[in-house]
Each structure stands twice: as structure tokens, then as C-alpha cells.
Design a protein around this motif. Structure first.
Motif, PDB file in Angstrom:
ATOM      1  N   LEU A  76       0.831  -1.203   0.000  1.00 33.33           N
ATOM      2  CA  LEU A  76       0.000   0.000   0.000  1.00 33.33           C
ATOM      3  C   LEU A  76       0.864   1.251   0.000  1.00 33.33           C
ATOM      4  CD1 LEU A  76      -2.794   1.331   0.160  1.00 33.33           C
ATOM      5  CD2 LEU A  76      -2.621   1.174   2.660  1.00 33.33           C
ATOM      6  N   ASP A  77       1.893   1.260   0.825  1.00 34.56           N
ATOM      7  CA  ASP A  77       2.801   2.412   0.898  1.00 34.56           C
ATOM      8  C   ASP A  77       3.460   2.668  -0.450  1.00 34.56           C
ATOM      9  OD1 ASP A  77       4.265   4.497   1.985  1.00 34.56           O
ATOM     10  OD2 ASP A  77       5.767   3.201   2.897  1.00 34.56           O
ATOM     11  N   ARG A  78       3.963   1.611  -1.087  1.00 34.51           N
ATOM     12  CA  ARG A  78       4.637   1.764  -2.377  1.00 34.51           C
ATOM     13  C   ARG A  78       3.665   2.147  -3.487  1.00 34.51           C
ATOM     14  NH1 ARG A  78       6.652  -3.243  -0.936  1.00 34.51           N
ATOM     15  NH2 ARG A  78       5.510  -4.164  -2.679  1.00 34.51           N
ATOM     16  N   ALA A  79       2.486   1.524  -3.488  1.00 40.39           N
ATOM     17  CA  ALA A  79       1.517   1.782  -4.554  1.00 40.39           C
ATOM     18  C   ALA A  79       1.003   3.218  -4.499  1.00 40.39           C
ATOM     19  CB  ALA A  79       0.354   0.790  -4.458  1.00 40.39           C
ATOM     20  N   LEU A  80       0.763   3.725  -3.294  1.00 42.66           N
ATOM     21  CA  LEU A  80       0.327   5.113  -3.154  1.00 42.66           C
ATOM     22  C   LEU A  80       1.436   6.077  -3.571  1.00 42.66           C
ATOM     23  CD1 LEU A  80      -1.639   4.915   0.216  1.00 42.66           C
ATOM     24  CD2 LEU A  80      -2.606   5.530  -2.002  1.00 42.66           C
ATOM     25  N   ALA A  81       2.663   5.744  -3.229  1.00 39.38           N
ATOM     26  CA  ALA A  81       3.794   6.598  -3.601  1.00 39.38           C
ATOM     27  C   ALA A  81       3.951   6.663  -5.119  1.00 39.38           C
ATOM     28  CB  ALA A  81       5.079   6.082  -2.967  1.00 39.38           C
ATOM     29  N   ALA A  82       3.625   5.567  -5.811  1.00 41.63           N
ATOM     30  CA  ALA A  82       3.797   5.507  -7.263  1.00 41.63           C
ATOM     31  C   ALA A  82       2.620   6.093  -8.032  1.00 41.63           C
ATOM     32  CB  ALA A  82       4.012   4.054  -7.696  1.00 41.63           C
ATOM     33  N   SER A  83       1.501   6.315  -7.345  1.00 41.14           N
ATOM     34  CA  SER A  83       0.304   6.787  -8.039  1.00 41.14           C
ATOM     35  C   SER A  83       0.473   8.216  -8.549  1.00 41.14           C
ATOM     36  CB  SER A  83      -0.900   6.726  -7.092  1.00 41.14           C
ATOM     37  OG  SER A  83      -2.044   7.293  -7.709  1.00 41.14           O
ATOM     38  N   LYS A  84       0.003   8.449  -9.756  1.00 42.35           N
ATOM     39  CA  LYS A  84       0.011   9.780 -10.358  1.00 42.35           C
ATOM     40  C   LYS A  84      -1.376  10.433 -10.302  1.00 42.35           C
ATOM     41  CE  LYS A  84       4.292   9.154 -11.576  1.00 42.35           C
ATOM     42  NZ  LYS A  84       5.383   9.825 -10.829  1.00 42.35           N
ATOM     43  N   ALA A  85      -2.338   9.733  -9.709  1.00 39.11           N
ATOM     44  CA  ALA A  85      -3.713  10.232  -9.675  1.00 39.11           C
ATOM     45  C   ALA A  85      -3.850  11.409  -8.717  1.00 39.11           C
ATOM     46  CB  ALA A  85      -4.675   9.121  -9.258  1.00 39.11           C
ATOM     47  N   LYS A  86      -4.765  12.299  -9.019  1.00 32.39           N
ATOM     48  CA  LYS A  86      -5.060  13.415  -8.121  1.00 32.39           C
ATOM     49  C   LYS A  86      -5.772  12.911  -6.865  1.00 32.39           C
ATOM     50  CE  LYS A  86      -6.373  17.421  -9.691  1.00 32.39           C
ATOM     51  NZ  LYS A  86      -7.147  18.539 -10.280  1.00 32.39           N
ATOM     52  N   TRP A  87      -6.684  11.954  -7.053  1.00 32.55           N
ATOM     53  CA  TRP A  87      -7.462  11.401  -5.955  1.00 32.55           C
ATOM     54  C   TRP A  87      -7.107   9.926  -5.774  1.00 32.55           C
ATOM     55  CZ3 TRP A  87     -10.197  14.544  -2.887  1.00 32.55           C
ATOM     56  CH2 TRP A  87     -10.660  15.766  -3.409  1.00 32.55           C
ATOM     57  N   PRO A  99     -12.948  15.095   8.711  1.00 29.87           N
ATOM     58  CA  PRO A  99     -11.582  14.722   8.368  1.00 29.87           C
ATOM     59  C   PRO A  99     -10.745  14.469   9.627  1.00 29.87           C
ATOM     60  CG  PRO A  99     -12.289  16.619   7.095  1.00 29.87           C
ATOM     61  CD  PRO A  99     -13.326  16.416   8.154  1.00 29.87           C
ATOM     62  N   ILE A 100     -10.056  13.342   9.646  1.00 28.56           N
ATOM     63  CA  ILE A 100      -9.155  12.989  10.735  1.00 28.56           C
ATOM     64  C   ILE A 100      -7.750  12.949  10.156  1.00 28.56           C
ATOM     65  CG2 ILE A 100      -8.566  11.274  12.480  1.00 28.56           C
ATOM     66  CD1 ILE A 100     -11.500  10.296  12.295  1.00 28.56           C
ATOM     67  N   HIS A 101      -6.923  13.914  10.537  1.00 31.42           N
ATOM     68  CA  HIS A 101      -5.602  14.076   9.927  1.00 31.42           C
ATOM     69  C   HIS A 101      -5.704  14.117   8.406  1.00 31.42           C
ATOM     70  CE1 HIS A 101      -3.729  13.719  13.799  1.00 31.42           C
ATOM     71  NE2 HIS A 101      -4.218  12.513  13.992  1.00 31.42           N
ATOM     72  N   GLY A 102      -6.760  14.755   7.911  1.00 26.58           N
ATOM     73  CA  GLY A 102      -6.916  14.954   6.480  1.00 26.58           C
ATOM     74  C   GLY A 102      -7.726  13.914   5.752  1.00 26.58           C
ATOM     75  N   THR A 103      -8.083  12.800   6.409  1.00 28.75           N
ATOM     76  CA  THR A 103      -8.814  11.709   5.756  1.00 28.75           C
ATOM     77  C   THR A 103     -10.244  11.631   6.287  1.00 28.75           C
ATOM     78  OG1 THR A 103      -6.781  10.412   5.506  1.00 28.75           O
ATOM     79  CG2 THR A 103      -8.866   9.235   5.284  1.00 28.75           C
ATOM     80  N   THR A 104     -11.212  11.551   5.366  1.00 31.45           N
ATOM     81  CA  THR A 104     -12.602  11.302   5.728  1.00 31.45           C
ATOM     82  C   THR A 104     -12.859   9.803   5.655  1.00 31.45           C
ATOM     83  OG1 THR A 104     -13.380  13.456   4.960  1.00 31.45           O
ATOM     84  CG2 THR A 104     -15.014  11.692   5.079  1.00 31.45           C
ATOM     85  N   TYR A 105     -13.557   9.273   6.664  1.00 31.01           N
ATOM     86  CA  TYR A 105     -13.848   7.849   6.754  1.00 31.01           C
ATOM     87  C   TYR A 105     -15.337   7.623   6.504  1.00 31.01           C
ATOM     88  CZ  TYR A 105      -9.161   7.483   8.593  1.00 31.01           C
ATOM     89  OH  TYR A 105      -7.789   7.559   8.723  1.00 31.01           O
ATOM     90  N   LYS A 144      -2.000   9.328   5.922  1.00 27.63           N
ATOM     91  CA  LYS A 144      -1.555  10.699   6.164  1.00 27.63           C
ATOM     92  C   LYS A 144      -0.332  11.037   5.317  1.00 27.63           C
ATOM     93  CE  LYS A 144      -0.174  13.831   9.898  1.00 27.63           C
ATOM     94  NZ  LYS A 144       0.089  13.947  11.369  1.00 27.63           N
ATOM     95  N   LYS A 145       0.605  10.122   5.233  1.00 26.75           N
ATOM     96  CA  LYS A 145       1.844  10.332   4.473  1.00 26.75           C
ATOM     97  C   LYS A 145       1.556  10.645   3.017  1.00 26.75           C
ATOM     98  CE  LYS A 145       5.951   7.709   3.006  1.00 26.75           C
ATOM     99  NZ  LYS A 145       6.662   6.399   3.140  1.00 26.75           N
ATOM    100  N   HIS A 146       0.582   9.937   2.436  1.00 27.87           N
ATOM    101  CA  HIS A 146       0.304  10.087   1.008  1.00 27.87           C
ATOM    102  C   HIS A 146      -0.926  10.955   0.728  1.00 27.87           C
ATOM    103  CE1 HIS A 146       3.472   7.262   0.049  1.00 27.87           C
ATOM    104  NE2 HIS A 146       2.985   6.425   0.950  1.00 27.87           N
TER     105      HIS A 146
END
Length: 305
Positions: free
Chosen positions: A180-191, A241-247, A221-223
Motif C-alpha cells: 500500500l505504501d509503495r503503490a500510493l507513492a507511485a500513483s500519479k492520480a489526483k485522488w 476529516p481525521i488528519h486529512g482523511t474522511t472515513y 496521512k503520508k500520502h
């Protein structure tokens, strides 16, 4: 507060705060759903994608079929081509022999219209053959993978098998978190939108999953992931939003409902059979909750920045 009454938390002024700083302003408006829904302005920028969210569906009950019909009616007026299926797709023990009454029949209209479902595995799904037949079922579009990514353009989805993440003995647990960490880091998507079955934060019976909170929220949070979606609690919820993320919890797909509370991080929670609609715009996401009668019960915005 009775769970059959509408429960709201007004999150104005709390957006972006962590739990330690979140205040609690409770508004009990039993007959004012439309009043509070209508104050949310529809974004004026370009609509990039609309999709639906369902979880805890696979009972074959009248409630599941009612949600399916309401979703098909919504689709007729507001087309979309993707549905996120956030686990517990087959009750009670993931018996794939039930796939017709718990999936193929209740969503027949949507499937015939070419709508694609992208599934994740719930705790009930892995009770039979560890969910292997669901993972390879063509209509679930998992392509033999227990966690995977899909999407295109400015919207990318990351699907987790949370059964492994909550199991400290699973050999796949750390591997999946690293993925998950690597895939999010590699994503070019806005969302970037992440979903799976088990909750991190919930206003229902499952409350806070401490292991998920410890392991996953730092990655979100990192990504700068702005939206997390899950099922497991059988109701509808939207957090501030909790640290920027809505659940967002969309566990009202057909199984027996669970009660909701009003913890400090909750923007809206209701124990109701329902589904979620997510509309992604350039700089905002519009979240809408719709019950099995086709009535809008909630609406809220997620901001990109």
C-alpha cells in the motif's frame, strides 16, 4: 440517543483536526434531514467520476434486494460504471454456491447495463476456502488478487484484504502494508481512494480498530489520502476529516443493522439499509448516502487540500 432517530455532528471548524483536538457539537434533528443535506453545495468544477459503494450485502434478504432496486433506480437517472463492494459479499460463511441469490440476482439490472463491481473480502467471505472462489470470480474483478489497485485518470482505487491486516499472525500482513505504501507513492492520480472491509474509525459497535489505526493511518496521512471506505459495521457513516482523511462506512447493504452512536469524529451516522454515492470533482468529492427507499439521508464534501 435512540438509534432510530437521525443523528448529526456538525463538523464546522473541526475539519483537519486529529481526534485529540476534535470537539463535539451534537445536533439531534429528527425531522430535518433535508434541511441539513440541502446546505451542502454541489461542486461547480468538472465531474471526473461517479461510483457507488456497498458492503455487508450478501444475505439474499428482502433488505438486500430493496437496496439493489434503489441503486438500480438511482443509476437510471445518474449513470455510473463502477461499484465498490467492500466485503461480506456472501453470508454466512462465504459459500460460493450462494452467489446467484446474494449477488447475480439482486444486481442483475446493473450487471446487464455493464456496471462493474470491484470487490474486497470481508470476514465472512474467508470462512470457506479462504475466499478463493470469490477472488477468481470474473464479476468481482479481483483478477485473482486479494489486494489490488484499479481506476484510471485522476481517480485511483486501492483495495485491501483487511482480514490479513487485523491478524498479527498473517504472513501477508506486513507485505500488504508495504504494498500500500509503495503503490500510493507511485500513483500519479489526483485522488487516491482506499477501501477494504474492516473499519478504522466507527460510530457503531466496532468503534476504533487500534491495530488498523496504528498501521494504516500513518500511510494515509503520508500520502494525503482524502477518502477511506469500509463496511463491517452495518450502518451508514461519514466522519469529519481525521488528519486529512474522511472515513465513510457503507455497511447497510442488506445484513441486519447495527446501532450507531455519536463520537467526536462523526459528521453523520444512521442505522439504515443504504448505499453510498461518491462523485469526484476536480478539487472536491461529494459523498451522498441514500437509503433503500431511494431517499437522500446525508451529503458531505471532501476537499483536496
Amino acid at each position: 440517543m435512540s438509534t432510530n432517530r437521525r443523528q448529526f455532528l456538525v463538523g464546522a471548524g473541526l475539519a483537519g483536526l486529529g481526534l485529540a483536538g476534535a470537539g463535539k457539537l451534537l445536533v439531534d434533528r429528527s425531522n430535518a434531514t433535508e434541511d441539513l443535506v440541502s446546505v451542502v453545495a454541489i461542486p461547480k468544477s468538472k465531474l471526473l467520476q461517479r461510483f457507488a459503494v456497498l458492503a455487508d450485502t450478501g444475505t439474499g434478504s428482502i433488505n438486500q434486494y430493496a437496496v439493489g432496486r434503489a441503486l438500480a433506480r438511482y443509476h437510471e437517472k445518474n449513470p455510473f460504471d463502477t461499484i465498490l463492494l467492500a466485503g461480506d459479499n456472501i453470508y454466512t460463511n462465504g459459500e460460493f454456491t450462494k452467489i446467484k441469490p446474494v449477488f447475480a440476482i439482486p444486481y442483475q439490472d446493473l450487471l446487464q447495463r455493464g456496471v462493474k463491481f470491484y470487490a474486497s473480502l470481508g470476514n465472512h467471505d474467508v470462512r470457506t476456502m479462504n475466499g478463493d472462489l470469490q477472488v477468481t470470480y470474473p464479476e468481482f474483478n479481483m483478477r485473482g488478487q486479494r489486494y489490488y489497485t484499479h481506476g484510471q485518470g485522476d481517480v485511483r482505487f486501492f483495495v485491501l484484504n483487511t482480514n490479513d491486516i487485523i491478524n498479527p499472525q498473517s504472513p501477508e500482513r506486513v507485505k500488504q502494508l508495504d504494498w500500500l505504501d509503495r503503490a500510493l507513492a507511485a500513483s500519479k492520480a489526483k485522488w487516491n481512494i482506499v477501501y477494504g472491509h474492516h473499519n478504522i474509525y466507527s460510530a457503531g459497535v466496532y468503534e476504533v480498530n487500534k491495530m488498523m489505526e496504528k498501521d494504516i493511518t500513518p500511510i494515509l496521512k503520508k500520502h494525503k489520502v482524502r477518502l477511506w471506505i469500509n463496511g463491517h459495521d452495518h450502518n451508514y457513516q461519514r466522519s469529519i476529516p481525521i488528519h486529512g482523511t474522511t472515513y465513510m462506512v457503507c455497511g447497510g447493504g442488506g445484513a441486519k443493522l447495527y446501532p450507531v452512536q455519536a463520537p467526536s469524529w462523526t459528521a453523520f451516522a444512521k442505522s439504515v439499509h443504504s448505499f453510498g454515492i461518491v462523485e469526484v470533482y476536480q478539487d472536491q468529492i461529494l459523498l451522498t448516502g441514500i437509503d433503500s427507499k431511494g431517499e437522500t439521508i446525508d451529503r458531505g464534501l471532501v476537499n483536496l487540500a
